[in-house]
Design a protein around this motif. Structure first.
Motif, short mmCIF file in Angstrom:
data_model
loop_
_atom_site.label_atom_id
_atom_site.label_comp_id
_atom_site.label_asym_id
_atom_site.label_seq_id
_atom_site.Cartn_x
_atom_site.Cartn_y
_atom_site.Cartn_z
N ILE A 26 -4.15 -59.32 -26.90
CA ILE A 26 -3.38 -59.33 -28.15
C ILE A 26 -4.18 -58.56 -29.20
N PRO A 27 -3.60 -57.47 -29.73
CA PRO A 27 -4.31 -56.76 -30.80
C PRO A 27 -4.52 -57.70 -31.99
N TYR A 28 -5.70 -57.67 -32.54
CA TYR A 28 -6.08 -58.56 -33.65
C TYR A 28 -6.68 -57.69 -34.74
N ALA A 29 -5.97 -57.59 -35.86
CA ALA A 29 -6.47 -56.75 -36.96
C ALA A 29 -7.21 -57.65 -37.95
N GLY A 30 -6.47 -58.21 -38.93
CA GLY A 30 -7.11 -59.15 -39.87
C GLY A 30 -6.99 -60.59 -39.40
N GLY A 31 -6.06 -60.84 -38.51
CA GLY A 31 -5.87 -62.20 -37.98
C GLY A 31 -5.12 -63.13 -38.92
N THR A 32 -4.61 -62.63 -40.04
CA THR A 32 -4.01 -63.56 -41.01
C THR A 32 -2.61 -64.05 -40.59
N ASP A 33 -1.96 -63.31 -39.71
CA ASP A 33 -0.73 -63.84 -39.09
C ASP A 33 -1.09 -64.57 -37.80
N LEU A 34 -2.02 -64.00 -37.04
CA LEU A 34 -2.35 -64.59 -35.73
C LEU A 34 -3.02 -65.96 -35.88
N MET A 35 -3.69 -66.17 -37.00
CA MET A 35 -4.46 -67.42 -37.14
C MET A 35 -3.59 -68.68 -37.01
N THR A 69 -6.87 -52.36 -44.90
CA THR A 69 -6.60 -53.68 -45.49
C THR A 69 -5.90 -53.47 -46.83
N TYR A 70 -5.29 -54.54 -47.31
CA TYR A 70 -4.63 -54.46 -48.62
C TYR A 70 -5.65 -54.13 -49.70
N THR A 71 -6.82 -54.73 -49.61
CA THR A 71 -7.84 -54.48 -50.65
C THR A 71 -8.23 -53.01 -50.66
N GLY A 99 -6.09 -58.89 -44.34
CA GLY A 99 -4.76 -58.49 -43.86
C GLY A 99 -4.59 -56.98 -43.92
N THR A 100 -3.90 -56.45 -42.92
CA THR A 100 -3.71 -55.00 -42.82
C THR A 100 -2.21 -54.65 -42.85
N VAL A 101 -1.94 -53.40 -43.18
CA VAL A 101 -0.54 -52.96 -43.14
C VAL A 101 -0.03 -52.92 -41.70
N GLY A 103 -0.85 -54.91 -39.26
CA GLY A 103 -0.51 -56.29 -38.88
C GLY A 103 0.80 -56.72 -39.52
N ASN A 104 1.00 -56.33 -40.76
CA ASN A 104 2.23 -56.69 -41.48
C ASN A 104 3.45 -56.08 -40.79
N ILE A 105 3.31 -54.84 -40.34
CA ILE A 105 4.44 -54.16 -39.67
C ILE A 105 4.67 -54.76 -38.27
N ALA A 112 7.98 -59.27 -44.58
CA ALA A 112 6.77 -58.45 -44.67
C ALA A 112 6.85 -57.52 -45.88
N ASP A 113 6.01 -57.74 -46.85
CA ASP A 113 6.16 -57.05 -48.13
C ASP A 113 5.74 -55.58 -48.09
N SER A 114 4.73 -55.24 -47.30
CA SER A 114 4.38 -53.80 -47.27
C SER A 114 5.38 -53.06 -46.38
N LEU A 155 -0.79 -49.15 -29.28
CA LEU A 155 -1.24 -49.66 -30.58
C LEU A 155 -0.54 -48.86 -31.67
N LEU A 156 -0.30 -49.50 -32.79
CA LEU A 156 0.14 -48.77 -33.98
C LEU A 156 -1.11 -48.13 -34.58
N ILE A 157 -1.04 -46.83 -34.75
CA ILE A 157 -2.21 -46.08 -35.22
C ILE A 157 -2.13 -45.82 -36.72
N GLN A 172 11.19 -55.66 -56.92
CA GLN A 172 11.15 -57.06 -57.36
C GLN A 172 10.90 -57.94 -56.15
N LYS A 173 9.95 -58.84 -56.27
CA LYS A 173 9.76 -59.87 -55.25
C LYS A 173 10.08 -61.20 -55.92
N VAL A 174 11.06 -61.89 -55.37
CA VAL A 174 11.47 -63.16 -55.95
C VAL A 174 10.93 -64.28 -55.07
C1 LIG Z 1 -1.82 -67.71 -46.91
C2 LIG Z 1 -1.07 -66.50 -46.43
C3 LIG Z 1 -0.25 -65.84 -47.33
C4 LIG Z 1 0.47 -64.71 -46.91
N1 LIG Z 1 1.27 -64.08 -47.82
C5 LIG Z 1 1.98 -62.98 -47.44
C6 LIG Z 1 2.82 -62.31 -48.38
O1 LIG Z 1 2.92 -62.66 -49.55
N2 LIG Z 1 3.50 -61.22 -47.93
C7 LIG Z 1 3.41 -60.77 -46.65
O2 LIG Z 1 4.04 -59.77 -46.32
N3 LIG Z 1 2.62 -61.40 -45.75
C8 LIG Z 1 1.90 -62.49 -46.11
N4 LIG Z 1 1.12 -63.14 -45.20
C9 LIG Z 1 1.10 -62.68 -43.80
C10 LIG Z 1 -0.06 -61.74 -43.42
O3 LIG Z 1 -1.16 -61.87 -44.29
C11 LIG Z 1 0.37 -60.27 -43.41
O4 LIG Z 1 1.51 -60.09 -42.59
C12 LIG Z 1 -0.74 -59.35 -42.96
O5 LIG Z 1 -0.44 -58.03 -43.31
C13 LIG Z 1 -1.01 -59.40 -41.45
O6 LIG Z 1 -2.03 -58.44 -41.16
P1 LIG Z 1 -3.23 -58.80 -40.19
O7 LIG Z 1 -4.08 -57.59 -40.14
O8 LIG Z 1 -3.91 -60.05 -40.62
O9 LIG Z 1 -2.44 -59.01 -38.85
P2 LIG Z 1 -2.85 -59.84 -37.54
O10 LIG Z 1 -2.67 -61.31 -37.81
O11 LIG Z 1 -4.17 -59.40 -37.03
O12 LIG Z 1 -1.71 -59.33 -36.55
C14 LIG Z 1 -0.34 -59.55 -36.79
C15 LIG Z 1 0.46 -59.01 -35.60
O13 LIG Z 1 0.35 -57.60 -35.52
C16 LIG Z 1 -0.23 -57.18 -34.28
N5 LIG Z 1 -1.06 -56.02 -34.61
C17 LIG Z 1 -1.95 -55.94 -35.63
N6 LIG Z 1 -2.42 -54.68 -35.73
C18 LIG Z 1 -1.85 -53.96 -34.74
C19 LIG Z 1 -1.92 -52.58 -34.32
N7 LIG Z 1 -2.69 -51.69 -34.97
N8 LIG Z 1 -1.19 -52.18 -33.27
C20 LIG Z 1 -0.40 -53.06 -32.61
N9 LIG Z 1 -0.26 -54.36 -32.96
C21 LIG Z 1 -0.98 -54.81 -34.03
C22 LIG Z 1 -0.95 -58.39 -33.75
O14 LIG Z 1 -1.05 -58.41 -32.34
C23 LIG Z 1 -0.03 -59.51 -34.25
O15 LIG Z 1 1.08 -59.63 -33.41
C24 LIG Z 1 0.37 -64.26 -45.57
C25 LIG Z 1 -0.47 -64.93 -44.67
C26 LIG Z 1 -1.19 -66.03 -45.08
C27 LIG Z 1 -2.08 -66.73 -44.11
#
Ligand SMILES: Cc1cc2nc3c(=O)[nH]c(=O)nc-3n(C[C@H](O)[C@H](O)[C@H](O)COP(=O)(O)OP(=O)(O)OC[C@H]3O[C@@H](n4cnc5c(N)ncnc54)[C@H](O)[C@@H]3O)c2cc1C
Length: 274
Positions: A26-35, A69-71, A99-101, A103-105, A112-114, A155-157, A172-174
């Motif tokens: 499983i690709p793991y970028a920032g892990g903020t969704d996977l966690m 990353t977003y930062t 968190g990365t874009v 991962g968000n996609i 997913a806001d980005s 992988l998404l590059i 606008q984000k509501v």
């Molecule tokens: C407290 C909290 C608040 C949050 N608030 C928001 C918010 O306001 N708006 C929002 O949009 N999201 C929010 N999120 C969700 C999350 O932070 C984002 O979606 C973030 O961008 C995920 O990126 P990541 O790098 O952590 O992804 P990961 O958790 O590492 O991965 C997410 C998914 O993408 C896959 N993946 C990652 N990178 C690649 C790659 N390069 N190629 C192929 N597959 C890949 C992984 O396998 C996994 O399925 C929040 C999460 C938390 C925990």
């Protein structure tokens, strides 16, 4: 490469693609969704891959590495304002640092806001495996909530974001709060004119349905029109959107989501003189 009990830490993109082609990972970028979805499958940690962390301008395109990353995007002078505005409302600094874009996609959430910003701007995604590369519009990447066409060896590059029309936006984000809120409805619209005619009236809707929504067929109603002509069409344009947007019920009612979408669409038109 480092091999851990729970996965691999490749040091180059080629190494990562090789591991991905030979193993179920499983690709793991920032892990903020996977966690929040622990799985007993090894992870492919991507956060050491400098190749995925670049942002640059290439002609009329902005190239954003999937591992940005977003930062880092908030810190970059290249990141367009509309994307920065959406990023500033994502979670809190601790999450934005990880968190990365990409991962968000790839998480493929309609919230997913980005991804919403990439959707409205006609961005394309560059996917790569050891076999080669393909580039596809972000709209074609999604096949449902949490579902994408990403192959098990890919992988998404990077994200290829056209620069045109990014400057004149309405976003606008509501949410339930001003900060740290997952969106209940998110709306973004771009608008552009050339020679007195509308050449861009793209809008996208997040958190409304199973995927982000965009209605190109309805956008076409205003393309090529003057502002005066668009004003005349406004009623029927809004009526068509009212039919097309069919929200699903979530934490808030479908009626509420619909009303918010329509109010934001009308506000976007008004902001642009229609
Ligand atoms: C407290 C909290 C608040 C949050 N608030 C928001 C918010 O306001 N708006 C929002 O949009 N999201 C929010 N999120 C969700 C999350 O932070 C984002 O979606 C973030 O961008 C995920 O990126 P990541 O790098 O952590 O992804 P990961 O958790 O590492 O991965 C997410 C998914 O993408 C896959 N993946 C990652 N990178 C690649 C790659 N390069 N190629 C192929 N597959 C890949 C992984 O396998 C996994 O399925 C929040 C999460 C938390 C925990």
């Amino acid at each position: 490469m480092v091999i851990l009990d729970n996965g691999y830490i490749p040091s180059t993109l080629d190494e990562a693609l090789q591991i991905r082609s030979e193993n179920k990972v499983i690709p793991y970028a920032g892990g903020t969704d996977l966690m929040i979805k622990a799985e007993d499958v090894p992870y492919l940690f991507l956060n050491k891959l400098a190749e995925l962390q670049q942002i640059s301008v290439d002609g009329d395109m902005i190239r954003i590495g999937a591992g940005c990353t977003y930062t880092s995007l908030l810190d970059s002078p290249i990141t367009p304002k509309v994307l920065k505005e959406a990023i500033r409302l994502i979670a809190a600094p601790a999450i934005r640092n990880l968190g990365t874009v990409g991962g968000n996609i790839c998480n493929a959430s309609p919230k997913a806001d980005s991804a919403l910003i990439f959707y409205v701007s006609d961005s394309k995604l560059r996917l790569r495996s050891v076999k080669g590369e393909r580039i596809l519009p972000i709209e074609d990447f999604y096949v449902g909530r949490g579902k994408t066409v990403l192959q098990p060896d890919e992988l998404l590059i990077e994200i290829l974001m056209p620069k045109k029309y990014l400057d004149n936006y309405y976003y606008q984000k509501v949410g339930a709060r001003q900060a740290l809120a997952i969106s209940r409805v998110a709306f973004v619209g771009l608008f552009g004119m050339e020679d007195g005619k509308i050449t861009c009236c793209s809008t996208a809707y997040g958190s409304v349905s199973d995927t982000i929504l965009r209605f190109r067929n309805l956008e076409a109603m205003l393309l090529g029109k003057t502002i005066a002509e668009a004003k005349e069409l406004k009623g029927s344009f809004l009526a068509e959107y009212d039919k097309a947007i069919v929200p699903i019920r979530g934490r808030v009612s479908a009626d509420y989501r619909k009303r918010v979408c329509m109010n934001l669409l009308e506000d976007y038109l008004t902001q642009n003189g229609i």
